[in-house]
Scaffold this motif. Structure first.
Motif, PDB file in Angstrom:
ATOM      1  N   ASN A   1       0.823  -1.215   0.000  1.00 55.04           N
ATOM      2  CA  ASN A   1       0.000   0.000   0.000  1.00 55.04           C
ATOM      3  C   ASN A   1       0.859   1.269   0.000  1.00 55.04           C
ATOM      4  O   ASN A   1       0.524   2.252  -0.668  1.00 55.04           O
ATOM      5  CB  ASN A   1      -0.920   0.013   1.230  1.00 55.04           C
ATOM      6  N   THR A   2       1.944   1.241   0.764  1.00 55.30           N
ATOM      7  CA  THR A   2       2.799   2.431   0.857  1.00 55.30           C
ATOM      8  C   THR A   2       3.456   2.716  -0.486  1.00 55.30           C
ATOM      9  O   THR A   2       3.642   3.877  -0.872  1.00 55.30           O
ATOM     10  CB  THR A   2       3.861   2.251   1.963  1.00 55.30           C
ATOM     11  N   TRP A   3       3.812   1.652  -1.212  1.00 54.43           N
ATOM     12  CA  TRP A   3       4.406   1.846  -2.535  1.00 54.43           C
ATOM     13  C   TRP A   3       3.365   2.379  -3.527  1.00 54.43           C
ATOM     14  O   TRP A   3       3.627   3.332  -4.258  1.00 54.43           O
ATOM     15  CB  TRP A   3       5.007   0.538  -3.046  1.00 54.43           C
ATOM     16  N   ARG A   4       2.184   1.799  -3.507  1.00 54.41           N
ATOM     17  CA  ARG A   4       1.155   2.184  -4.479  1.00 54.41           C
ATOM     18  C   ARG A   4       0.564   3.561  -4.183  1.00 54.41           C
ATOM     19  O   ARG A   4       0.292   4.341  -5.100  1.00 54.41           O
ATOM     20  CB  ARG A   4       0.038   1.136  -4.493  1.00 54.41           C
ATOM     21  N   GLU A   5       0.359   3.860  -2.922  1.00 56.09           N
ATOM     22  CA  GLU A   5      -0.331   5.093  -2.561  1.00 56.09           C
ATOM     23  C   GLU A   5       0.615   6.270  -2.334  1.00 56.09           C
ATOM     24  O   GLU A   5       0.247   7.423  -2.597  1.00 56.09           O
ATOM     25  CB  GLU A   5      -1.175   4.865  -1.298  1.00 56.09           C
ATOM     26  N   ASP A   6       1.814   5.987  -1.835  1.00 55.79           N
ATOM     27  CA  ASP A   6       2.740   7.066  -1.476  1.00 55.79           C
ATOM     28  C   ASP A   6       4.012   7.064  -2.313  1.00 55.79           C
ATOM     29  O   ASP A   6       4.867   7.942  -2.134  1.00 55.79           O
ATOM     30  CB  ASP A   6       3.127   6.959   0.002  1.00 55.79           C
ATOM     31  N   ASN A   7       4.155   6.038  -3.183  1.00 52.67           N
ATOM     32  CA  ASN A   7       5.374   5.904  -3.987  1.00 52.67           C
ATOM     33  C   ASN A   7       6.614   5.850  -3.097  1.00 52.67           C
ATOM     34  O   ASN A   7       7.663   6.414  -3.428  1.00 52.67           O
ATOM     35  CB  ASN A   7       5.497   7.041  -5.006  1.00 52.67           C
ATOM     36  N   TYR A   8       6.457   5.174  -1.958  1.00 51.87           N
ATOM     37  CA  TYR A   8       7.576   5.033  -1.021  1.00 51.87           C
ATOM     38  C   TYR A   8       7.827   3.552  -0.776  1.00 51.87           C
ATOM     39  O   TYR A   8       6.899   2.804  -0.440  1.00 51.87           O
ATOM     40  CB  TYR A   8       7.289   5.735   0.309  1.00 51.87           C
ATOM     41  N   LEU A   9       9.091   3.134  -0.929  1.00 51.28           N
ATOM     42  CA  LEU A   9       9.459   1.732  -0.781  1.00 51.28           C
ATOM     43  C   LEU A   9      10.017   1.503   0.625  1.00 51.28           C
ATOM     44  O   LEU A   9      11.101   1.983   0.959  1.00 51.28           O
ATOM     45  CB  LEU A   9      10.506   1.349  -1.827  1.00 51.28           C
ATOM     46  N   ALA A  10       9.268   0.785   1.430  1.00 45.24           N
ATOM     47  CA  ALA A  10       9.638   0.543   2.825  1.00 45.24           C
ATOM     48  C   ALA A  10      10.163  -0.870   3.005  1.00 45.24           C
ATOM     49  O   ALA A  10       9.708  -1.809   2.335  1.00 45.24           O
ATOM     50  CB  ALA A  10       8.427   0.757   3.734  1.00 45.24           C
ATOM     51  N   ASP A  11      11.101  -1.025   3.920  1.00 42.56           N
ATOM     52  CA  ASP A  11      11.526  -2.382   4.287  1.00 42.56           C
ATOM     53  C   ASP A  11      10.516  -2.963   5.263  1.00 42.56           C
ATOM     54  O   ASP A  11       9.550  -2.307   5.675  1.00 42.56           O
ATOM     55  CB  ASP A  11      12.942  -2.358   4.882  1.00 42.56           C
ATOM     56  N   THR A  12      10.737  -4.204   5.653  1.00 45.08           N
ATOM     57  CA  THR A  12       9.766  -4.911   6.486  1.00 45.08           C
ATOM     58  C   THR A  12       9.633  -4.294   7.875  1.00 45.08           C
ATOM     59  O   THR A  12       8.534  -4.267   8.446  1.00 45.08           O
ATOM     60  CB  THR A  12      10.165  -6.382   6.610  1.00 45.08           C
ATOM     61  N   HIS A  13      10.702  -3.791   8.454  1.00 48.28           N
ATOM     62  CA  HIS A  13      10.649  -3.225   9.803  1.00 48.28           C
ATOM     63  C   HIS A  13       9.949  -1.869   9.787  1.00 48.28           C
ATOM     64  O   HIS A  13       9.118  -1.585  10.666  1.00 48.28           O
ATOM     65  CB  HIS A  13      12.070  -3.094  10.361  1.00 48.28           C
ATOM     66  N   THR A  14      10.255  -1.053   8.788  1.00 43.07           N
ATOM     67  CA  THR A  14       9.580   0.234   8.640  1.00 43.07           C
ATOM     68  C   THR A  14       8.089   0.028   8.430  1.00 43.07           C
ATOM     69  O   THR A  14       7.256   0.785   8.955  1.00 43.07           O
ATOM     70  CB  THR A  14      10.182   1.013   7.449  1.00 43.07           C
ATOM     71  N   ALA A  15       7.729  -1.013   7.682  1.00 37.85           N
ATOM     72  CA  ALA A  15       6.320  -1.312   7.437  1.00 37.85           C
ATOM     73  C   ALA A  15       5.592  -1.651   8.733  1.00 37.85           C
ATOM     74  O   ALA A  15       4.426  -1.276   8.910  1.00 37.85           O
ATOM     75  CB  ALA A  15       6.197  -2.460   6.437  1.00 37.85           C
ATOM     76  N   VAL A  16       6.253  -2.361   9.626  1.00 32.37           N
ATOM     77  CA  VAL A  16       5.646  -2.664  10.926  1.00 32.37           C
ATOM     78  C   VAL A  16       5.313  -1.362  11.654  1.00 32.37           C
ATOM     79  O   VAL A  16       4.215  -1.193  12.204  1.00 32.37           O
ATOM     80  CB  VAL A  16       6.581  -3.544  11.776  1.00 32.37           C
ATOM     81  N   ALA A  17       6.248  -0.411  11.655  1.00 32.89           N
ATOM     82  CA  ALA A  17       6.012   0.869  12.323  1.00 32.89           C
ATOM     83  C   ALA A  17       4.877   1.644  11.659  1.00 32.89           C
ATOM     84  O   ALA A  17       4.045   2.258  12.337  1.00 32.89           O
ATOM     85  CB  ALA A  17       7.288   1.695  12.335  1.00 32.89           C
ATOM     86  N   LEU A  18       4.833   1.626  10.327  1.00 36.13           N
ATOM     87  CA  LEU A  18       3.765   2.319   9.610  1.00 36.13           C
ATOM     88  C   LEU A  18       2.396   1.737   9.945  1.00 36.13           C
ATOM     89  O   LEU A  18       1.425   2.480  10.144  1.00 36.13           O
ATOM     90  CB  LEU A  18       4.009   2.243   8.094  1.00 36.13           C
ATOM     91  N   ASP A  19       2.308   0.415  10.016  1.00 35.59           N
ATOM     92  CA  ASP A  19       1.018  -0.202  10.309  1.00 35.59           C
ATOM     93  C   ASP A  19       0.585   0.054  11.749  1.00 35.59           C
ATOM     94  O   ASP A  19      -0.594   0.328  12.011  1.00 35.59           O
ATOM     95  CB  ASP A  19       1.069  -1.708  10.043  1.00 35.59           C
ATOM     96  N   VAL A  20       1.517  -0.025  12.690  1.00 40.28           N
ATOM     97  CA  VAL A  20       1.144   0.218  14.091  1.00 40.28           C
ATOM     98  C   VAL A  20       0.797   1.690  14.291  1.00 40.28           C
ATOM     99  O   VAL A  20      -0.084   2.023  15.093  1.00 40.28           O
ATOM    100  CB  VAL A  20       2.259  -0.248  15.043  1.00 40.28           C
ATOM    101  N   TYR A  21       1.442   2.586  13.552  1.00 36.55           N
ATOM    102  CA  TYR A  21       1.017   3.992  13.602  1.00 36.55           C
ATOM    103  C   TYR A  21      -0.429   4.123  13.127  1.00 36.55           C
ATOM    104  O   TYR A  21      -1.231   4.863  13.723  1.00 36.55           O
ATOM    105  CB  TYR A  21       1.934   4.870  12.760  1.00 36.55           C
TER     106      TYR A  21
END
Length: 500
Positions: free
Chosen positions: A389-409
């Motif tokens: 979702n972050t890649w498609r909606e924000d054009n930002y490529l996150a690693d797996t750990h950053t994605a955990v933080a984004l989802d918990v936020y």
């Protein structure tokens, strides 16, 4: 500024002593006797570059270092050529979840946030040894869930007066992390895999640290133990700096008045990174909520929500392996402060955790924790969905750990309704360190070969992999030993050439 042990409040040591020693003799962690308040200085500090800010904060804690020594440490650690400019980068995402600012901490030599501390720790240690133990060679023992090991190896590579020995869980790091460590260059380095998980490796290292008979053998041969894990205050202190820096950058980007609050969301395993944010808050940085993001190994989420710390649970090997931890060592430092520095009560909790696998804090501590922290977790499926979702909606490529933080936020916003407070989401690693998981999340078939995966991810995202990762393809494997945790002490003595 002097330091106490979480398990001995009567102790008083200088900064150079605690950095050289790493951990207290009774097993406690060193903490400052007080935290300086810089709230009144925030406007002045906001005008400094990263190096200038680091110097100002280090001066408050390293009071037995000269200004010249601090300047030397900072200059050598944060040279622009090591990081491609300023050591950290802030990327702003605007959307339904409010003002999110990704704090990229992975532009250093090993493509992970541990570089922010482990590029300066060797310089701290060199100064510290010259003050407290100049005739001894420091043996840096490291237990790693992936990133600390490589960052320590790179930071201490061929540093005079040091040896660095790294233990990692055999099946608990990504292929890229393993290759980074296995190909490490340097004449003073050693790497060994442990059968088991990170907690097994960490327990083995702690046991070695507190074994008086091993210490005697080392002392006899002119060695002393120190640590590059975040149990070492010299590792934790540099992490405070980037929260101040991020805040000032957000003030400029969002036209936020200095003094208004932000939130901080941190992917968390050993609790060191988010503890540094807590210390920044206690020093006067306006942080409203500390959002503690866990993966499926959600021992911290459960603790924040219940006041019960219980490691007696299934261990999961996840797509965010640097967070695959059930014993979060740095939580001890937080609890020590919230207990009013009652080392006796804390020692009993830590002994109960070691003996029985769990402990329960009192109601007053539990309420303090919940007031400060929001705890949430994200499993592998949600991690992949967030990357996608972050890649498609924000054009930002996150690693797996950053994605955990984004989802918990996201969970925090849905729970609290607080989408108006600007939020720092800490990004701890390049997506190319976990390239297979990121490709899979983008619904692209993995090739099974790490360097082919890198080329594929570059192609489909039009991003560029860090050159230092691509260069690993042609480096020879130097370290491939695998041992049981019980054999770690023998490995250390043999590596130092002092085994029987």
């Amino acid at each position: 500024m002097q330091y106490k042990s979480t398990r001995n409040s009567k102790l008083r040591l200088d900064a150079s002593q605690v950095i050289a020693q790493g951990i207290s003799t009774e097993g406690g962690l060193f903490v400052p006797e007080s935290l300086p308040n810089v709230k009144i200085d925030l406007p002045r500090l906001s005008n400094l570059d990263y190096q200038g800010l680091a110097k100002e904060i280090f001066k408050l804690f390293l009071t037995d270092f000269t200004e010249e020594q601090i300047n030397h440490c900072v200059k050598n650690a944060y040279e622009p050529e090591k990081f491609g400019g300023e050591p950290v980068k802030l990327v702003s995402l605007k959307g339904d979840l409010g003002s999110r600012h990704i704090l990229e901490l992975w532009h250093g030599p090993t493509c992970a946030f541990k570089d922010m501390a482990l590029q300066v720790l060797p310089h701290f240690l060199t100064v510290s040894l010259s003050k407290s133990a100049e005739k001894k060679e420091a043996v840096i023992l490291v237990a790693t869930s992936g990133d600390t090991g490589k960052a320590a190896l790179e930071g201490f590579r061929d540093v005079s007066g040091t040896r660095v020995l790294v233990f990692y869980p055999q099946a608990g790091v990504s292929p890229m992390q393993k290759r980074q460590m296995a190909t490490q260059e340097g004449g003073n380095v050693g790497v060994c895999a442990i059968e088991g998980n990170f907690d097994d490796a960490q327990a083995a290292v702690k046991k070695i640290f507190t074994d008086s008979s091993i210490k005697e053998v080392l002392d006899k041969h002119g060695f002393m133990f120190s640590s590059a894990n975040s149990i070492n205050w010299g590792r934790l202190l540099p992490q405070i700096v980037y929260y101040f820096y991020a805040y000032f950058q957000i003030c400029k980007a969002d036209k936020l008045t200095v003094g208004n609050p932000i939130n901080v969301a941190v992917p968390t395993g050993n609790f060191g990174n988010i503890l540094a944010a807590y210390y920044a808050r206690e020093m006067g940085l306006p942080i409203k909520k500390l959002i503690c993001a866990s993966n499926a190994n959600k021992v911290l989420t459960d603790f924040i929500n219940t006041g019960i710390y219980d490691r007696r649970r299934e261990f999961y090997a996840t797509s965010s392996p640097s967070m695959d931890i059930l014993i979060s060592s740095n939580l001890e430092r937080l609890l020590y402060g919230l207990l009013g520095e009652n080392s006796e009560v804390l020692s009993n909790w830590m002994e109960q955790l070691s003996r029985e696998g769990h402990y329960k804090v009192g109601d007053d501590v539990r309420e303090k924790v919940r007031e400060l922290f929001f705890g949430g977790f994200c499993n592998d499926s949600a991690t992949a969905q967030t990357i996608r979702n972050t890649w498609r909606e924000d054009n930002y490529l996150a690693d797996t750990h950053t994605a955990v933080a984004l989802d918990v936020y996201r969970q925090y916003v849905e729970s609290s309704g607080d989408s108006s407070t600007p939020t720092v989401v800490v990004s701890t690693a390049s997506p190319y360190k976990f390239v297979g998981s990121v490709l899979s999340a983008l619904e692209t078939l993995e090739s099974g070969e790490e360097f082919e995966n890198i080329l594929q991810l570059e192609s489909i995202t039009n991003t560029t992999a860090p050159a230092q990762l691509k260069a690993l393809q042609h480096k020879p494997i130097r370290f491939d030993a695998v041992i049981k945790a019980s054999q770690a002490a023998g490995y250390v003595l043999e590596a130092l050439g002092i085994g029987e």
